[in-house]
Design a protein around this motif. Structure first.
Motif, PDB file in Angstrom:
ATOM      1  N   THR A   1      66.245  23.274 -17.683  1.00 50.40           N
ATOM      2  CA  THR A   1      65.891  24.454 -18.479  1.00 50.40           C
ATOM      3  C   THR A   1      66.692  25.671 -18.033  1.00 50.40           C
ATOM      4  OG1 THR A   1      63.965  24.791 -17.034  1.00 50.40           O
ATOM      5  CG2 THR A   1      63.588  23.690 -19.139  1.00 50.40           C
ATOM      6  N   ARG A   2      66.935  25.797 -16.753  1.00 49.14           N
ATOM      7  CA  ARG A   2      67.766  26.900 -16.276  1.00 49.14           C
ATOM      8  C   ARG A   2      69.199  26.782 -16.779  1.00 49.14           C
ATOM      9  NH1 ARG A   2      65.712  27.372  -9.941  1.00 49.14           N
ATOM     10  NH2 ARG A   2      63.739  28.460 -10.400  1.00 49.14           N
ATOM     11  N   ALA A   3      69.635  25.553 -17.040  1.00 45.63           N
ATOM     12  CA  ALA A   3      70.982  25.334 -17.572  1.00 45.63           C
ATOM     13  C   ALA A   3      71.040  25.511 -19.087  1.00 45.63           C
ATOM     14  CB  ALA A   3      71.461  23.931 -17.195  1.00 45.63           C
ATOM     15  N   GLY A   4      69.902  25.848 -19.703  1.00 43.66           N
ATOM     16  CA  GLY A   4      69.913  26.164 -21.120  1.00 43.66           C
ATOM     17  C   GLY A   4      69.446  25.065 -22.052  1.00 43.66           C
ATOM     18  N   PHE A   5      68.749  24.062 -21.502  1.00 39.07           N
ATOM     19  CA  PHE A   5      68.275  22.965 -22.336  1.00 39.07           C
ATOM     20  C   PHE A   5      66.769  23.056 -22.590  1.00 39.07           C
ATOM     21  CE2 PHE A   5      72.041  21.309 -20.185  1.00 39.07           C
ATOM     22  CZ  PHE A   5      72.766  20.853 -21.270  1.00 39.07           C
ATOM     23  N   ARG A   6      66.349  22.527 -23.698  1.00 42.65           N
ATOM     24  CA  ARG A   6      64.936  22.278 -23.965  1.00 42.65           C
ATOM     25  C   ARG A   6      64.667  20.826 -23.566  1.00 42.65           C
ATOM     26  NH1 ARG A   6      62.411  20.873 -29.773  1.00 42.65           N
ATOM     27  NH2 ARG A   6      60.236  21.521 -29.485  1.00 42.65           N
ATOM     28  N   VAL A   7      63.654  20.590 -22.757  1.00 47.81           N
ATOM     29  CA  VAL A   7      63.344  19.242 -22.279  1.00 47.81           C
ATOM     30  C   VAL A   7      62.122  18.714 -23.014  1.00 47.81           C
ATOM     31  CG1 VAL A   7      62.736  17.818 -20.291  1.00 47.81           C
ATOM     32  CG2 VAL A   7      64.316  19.745 -20.007  1.00 47.81           C
ATOM     33  N   LEU A   8      62.275  17.546 -23.618  1.00 47.45           N
ATOM     34  CA  LEU A   8      61.178  16.820 -24.254  1.00 47.45           C
ATOM     35  C   LEU A   8      60.901  15.591 -23.405  1.00 47.45           C
ATOM     36  CD1 LEU A   8      59.193  16.031 -26.506  1.00 47.45           C
ATOM     37  CD2 LEU A   8      61.164  15.178 -27.828  1.00 47.45           C
ATOM     38  N   GLY A   9      59.795  15.610 -22.674  1.00 53.95           N
ATOM     39  CA  GLY A   9      59.439  14.497 -21.795  1.00 53.95           C
ATOM     40  C   GLY A   9      58.438  13.568 -22.460  1.00 53.95           C
ATOM     41  N   VAL A  10      58.489  12.306 -22.069  1.00 55.28           N
ATOM     42  CA  VAL A  10      57.620  11.278 -22.635  1.00 55.28           C
ATOM     43  C   VAL A  10      56.990  10.474 -21.502  1.00 55.28           C
ATOM     44  CG1 VAL A  10      57.549   9.179 -24.053  1.00 55.28           C
ATOM     45  CG2 VAL A  10      59.035  11.079 -24.719  1.00 55.28           C
ATOM     46  N   ASP A  11      55.709  10.153 -21.630  1.00 57.17           N
ATOM     47  CA  ASP A  11      55.103   9.092 -20.825  1.00 57.17           C
ATOM     48  C   ASP A  11      55.201   7.817 -21.646  1.00 57.17           C
ATOM     49  OD1 ASP A  11      54.326  10.631 -18.637  1.00 57.17           O
ATOM     50  OD2 ASP A  11      52.369  11.114 -19.499  1.00 57.17           O
ATOM     51  N   GLN A  12      56.016   6.868 -21.207  1.00 59.19           N
ATOM     52  CA  GLN A  12      56.127   5.625 -21.955  1.00 59.19           C
ATOM     53  C   GLN A  12      54.777   4.903 -21.999  1.00 59.19           C
ATOM     54  OE1 GLN A  12      59.933   3.425 -22.096  1.00 59.19           O
ATOM     55  NE2 GLN A  12      60.165   4.104 -19.981  1.00 59.19           N
ATOM     56  N   ARG A  13      54.580   4.099 -23.033  1.00 55.41           N
ATOM     57  CA  ARG A  13      53.327   3.334 -23.112  1.00 55.41           C
ATOM     58  C   ARG A  13      53.101   2.581 -21.801  1.00 55.41           C
ATOM     59  NH1 ARG A  13      53.341  -0.882 -27.777  1.00 55.41           N
ATOM     60  NH2 ARG A  13      53.956   0.932 -29.015  1.00 55.41           N
ATOM     61  N   GLY A  14      51.843   2.561 -21.368  1.00 58.76           N
ATOM     62  CA  GLY A  14      51.520   1.936 -20.092  1.00 58.76           C
ATOM     63  C   GLY A  14      51.593   2.894 -18.918  1.00 58.76           C
ATOM     64  N   HIS A  15      51.937   4.153 -19.163  1.00 60.37           N
ATOM     65  CA  HIS A  15      52.175   5.108 -18.081  1.00 60.37           C
ATOM     66  C   HIS A  15      51.544   6.460 -18.377  1.00 60.37           C
ATOM     67  CE1 HIS A  15      55.519   2.205 -17.764  1.00 60.37           C
ATOM     68  NE2 HIS A  15      55.551   2.505 -16.480  1.00 60.37           N
ATOM     69  N   GLY A  16      51.320   7.232 -17.306  1.00 59.21           N
ATOM     70  CA  GLY A  16      50.899   8.616 -17.443  1.00 59.21           C
ATOM     71  C   GLY A  16      49.682   8.786 -18.321  1.00 59.21           C
ATOM     72  N   ALA A  17      49.767   9.713 -19.262  1.00 58.78           N
ATOM     73  CA  ALA A  17      48.657   9.996 -20.169  1.00 58.78           C
ATOM     74  C   ALA A  17      48.724   9.194 -21.458  1.00 58.78           C
ATOM     75  CB  ALA A  17      48.642  11.495 -20.495  1.00 58.78           C
ATOM     76  N   SER A  18      49.704   8.313 -21.576  1.00 60.64           N
ATOM     77  CA  SER A  18      49.806   7.469 -22.770  1.00 60.64           C
ATOM     78  C   SER A  18      48.836   6.295 -22.676  1.00 60.64           C
ATOM     79  CB  SER A  18      51.239   6.950 -22.937  1.00 60.64           C
ATOM     80  OG  SER A  18      52.122   8.001 -23.252  1.00 60.64           O
ATOM     81  N   ASP A  19      48.596   5.649 -23.824  1.00 60.30           N
ATOM     82  CA  ASP A  19      47.712   4.482 -23.829  1.00 60.30           C
ATOM     83  C   ASP A  19      48.309   3.359 -22.987  1.00 60.30           C
ATOM     84  OD1 ASP A  19      45.844   5.738 -25.372  1.00 60.30           O
ATOM     85  OD2 ASP A  19      46.390   4.747 -27.250  1.00 60.30           O
ATOM     86  N   LYS A  20      47.429   2.537 -22.404  1.00 65.65           N
ATOM     87  CA  LYS A  20      47.835   1.510 -21.454  1.00 65.65           C
ATOM     88  C   LYS A  20      47.288   0.148 -21.879  1.00 65.65           C
ATOM     89  CE  LYS A  20      47.924   4.839 -17.615  1.00 65.65           C
ATOM     90  NZ  LYS A  20      47.522   6.023 -18.394  1.00 65.65           N
TER      91      LYS A  20
END
Length: 258
Positions: free
Chosen positions: A62-81
Motif C-alpha cells: 500500500t505504501r508503494a501505491g497499490f490497493r491490496v485485495l486479500g482472500v482467505d481461500q476455502r478451508g482457511h481463515g474466515a472462509s467456509d471450511k
C-alpha cells in the motif's frame, strides 16, 4: 464494493463472496480504491492475515501505491471450511478467485500468491488469462496420518506431515479436517503445473534456498516465457513469506507493471 480503509497492520471485517456452490469466501481490502489492485492469495494452512498482514506485505504494497485485495481461500481463515475432498478441486479454487474478481468488478489484477496460492495463481493465469495482465503442492503429506491425528489425536510419525500439522495448528481458527480434505482434494485431478503450457504473463518466482522445491521452482521459471526467479537466502517453505528480499523483489516487480 467499498469500505473504510483500515490500518495497515489490522484486519478489516471480512466481506464475503459466494462460491458457485454457495460457500462463503472471505475477502479484505486495503488502500485507495483508484490504485492498481493486487490480489493476494495465501498458502496452505495459512490465511490472508498470516501471510500478508503479519509479515508486512500489506504495509509495503500500500505504501508503494497499490490497493491490496486479500482472500482467505476455502478451508482457511474466515472462509467456509468443508470437510469433503471433492470441494477442493483446482477448478473450484480458481473459480473462487474469478468470482471474487467479478464481485469487485475487476477485469484485471496483479497477483501475489505463495505456496498453494502460487499454484492456484498459475492455473488462474492459464485458464482465465484475461484476468492477469501481460512445486507439486502437498504431495509428500501423508493423508492417513494427518487425518488420524485430526480425528483422534494419533501421533504423526512422518516428519514432513508433522511439519504441515504444526503449520496448521499455529494459525488460530484453522480446521485441520478441512485442510486434510484440501490436501486430498488436490490429488483428485492433475495438480502439477504443466511446464509445457505455462502462463504467458510476466511472473516472479521466489523460493527459499532451503526449500525442497527450489529446483522445481527454477525449472518452472525457466519454462515460463516471461518468468523471473529470485532465491531467498536462508529461507525454507514455511518462513519465506516473512523474507524482506521477497517483499522488496515483489514490490519492484509489481511497481514496474502497476
Amino acid at each position: 464494493m467499498s469500505a473504510a480503509i483500515p490500518a495497515l497492520t489490522e484486519m478489516p471485517s471480512p466481506q464475503y463472496v459466494m462460491s458457485a456452490e454457495g460457500r462463503r469466501i472471505a475477502t479484505y481490502v486495503w488502500g485507495d480504491e483508484d490504485a492498481p489492485t493486487l490480489l493476494a492469495v495465501h498458502g496452505f494452512a495459512s490465511s490472508c492475515r498470516d501471510n500478508w498482514v503479519n509479515t508486512g506485505w500489506v504495509r509495503d504494497l500500500t505504501r508503494a501505491g497499490f490497493r491490496v485485495l486479500g482472500v482467505d481461500q476455502r478451508g482457511h481463515g474466515a472462509s467456509d471450511k468443508p470437510h469433503e475432498a471433492t470441494a477442493f478441486s483446482m477448478d473450484a479454487l480458481v473459480d473462487d478467485l474469478v468470482r471474487v474478481l467479478d464481485t469487485y468488478l475487476l477485469d484485471t489484477v496483479l497477483y501475489a500468491g505463495y505456496s498453494l496460492g502460487a499454484r492456484v495463481g498459475w492455473q488462474l493465469a492459464v485458464q482465465v488469462p484475461e484476468h492477469v495482465p501481460d512445486g507439486r503442492p502437498l504431495a509428500r503429506l501423508q493423508i492417513e496420518q494427518a487425518l488420524a491425528y485430526a480425528v483422534d489425536g494419533t501421533p504423526v510419525e512422518d516428519p514432513v506431515t508433522r511439519n504441515y500439522v504444526t503449520l496448521a495448528e499455529r494459525v488460530a481458527g484453522n480446521d485441520l479436517r478441512a485442510l486434510v480434505a484440501l490436501a486430498e482434494g488436490m490429488r483428485l485431478g492433475d495438480a502439477d503445473p504443466d511446464p509445457a503450457h505455462p502462463p504467458t504473463q510476466p511472473i516472479l518466482f521466489a523460493t527459499g534456498s532451503e526449500d525442497a522445491i527450489l529446483e522445481r521452482s527454477r525449472l518452472l521459471a525457466d519454462a515460463t516465457p516471461d518468468g523471473t526467479f529470485v532465491e531467498l537466502p536462508g529461507r525454507h517453505h514455511f518462513n519465506a513469506p516473512g523474507s524482506r528480499v521477497f517483499r522488496q523483489a515483489a514490490v519492484g516487480f509489481f511497481t514496474e507493471r502497476g
